[in-house]
Enzyme design. Sequence first.
Site, PDB file in Angstrom:
ATOM      1  CB  CYS A 134     -18.312  16.439 -27.473  1.00 26.44           C
ATOM      2  SG  CYS A 134     -19.296  15.074 -28.135  1.00 26.44           S
ATOM      3  CB  CYS A 139     -22.690   2.849 -33.931  1.00 24.94           C
ATOM      4  SG  CYS A 139     -23.458   1.783 -35.185  1.00 24.94           S
ATOM      5  CB  CYS A 194     -46.611   6.451 -13.244  1.00 20.03           C
ATOM      6  SG  CYS A 194     -47.289   4.964 -14.011  1.00 20.03           S
TER       7      CYS A 194
END
Length: 300
Positions: A134, A139, A194
């Site tokens: 892409c 970094c 949860c």
Amino acid sequence: MAGSIPTPTDTETQVFCTMCLSNYPLAATRKLHACGCVFCTSCLQQYVQLAVREGGGAPITCPVMPCLRNGILLDSEITGFAPDLVQLYQRLRFERGVHHDPSKAWCPVLECQAVCAIKPGPEGLPTSVPCPACCTIFCSQCRELWQDGHACLERQPLTSLPNPEGSVNLSSEPDAPVKQCPTCHIYIERNQGCAQMLCKSCKHTFCWYCLQILDGDIFLRHYDKGPCRNKLGHSRASVMWNRAQVVGILVGVSIIVLVTSPLLLMASPCIMCCVCKPCQGRRKKKKKKKNELSLSDSTV
């Protein structure tokens, strides 16, 4: 008459499986190539299938914990025991290899996730990594988009593909549906339920909102104070019921240990005698003599 009486050869070929604690004929067992341990085929099939689904691509070792050689199953053995899960295991193993290889990294773009090569920077400093798929530049250390004057952050935000205006959207909200595990940095999606998450890759437990490691928090006390207070996703009554269950389990295990420890000490000589190989050999010899005597009586 003599041909109808069973011979002792059937008892001599029995193999004891330490996983299910049962005896099996030699034809129903398999010997691991790396360590030489022998188990029944059924136990090995169940063990390999569970290890593939829950192991996250880790090497599948001998199921016996005290195995001296700590043998690792071969690919041919994994294929034989779990033929339907071979592709899944290969994919998980590849992903695990990328996560543990310092010279490789996943592209942080959610829609891309290509494997990128990382070149070492000068004096160990982070460097820019271009994605071959892409063309995103990020970094090498924090996986954040590489920009002028870039400084690595402790926790990197997730990124997405550039929008039509050419800018890139960053997502660092606490309620973001996709985040990275704070330990192994694998992407995890949460749609409901949860807030205490379990990473299937590294098996660490963490809070979804603040990404704090919660491996030892069995009473869920992290959600009693601080910025994550009452954000567990369950009612207060269910949390208290969970704590009562944990306490009950700990108390029950303690009582069982206290009650059974004297009995185990008293029964230990009998247990040692049952598992003693010389005793088993004597019993087999006696059984063999009885069979020979019965065979000679029948021929007479």
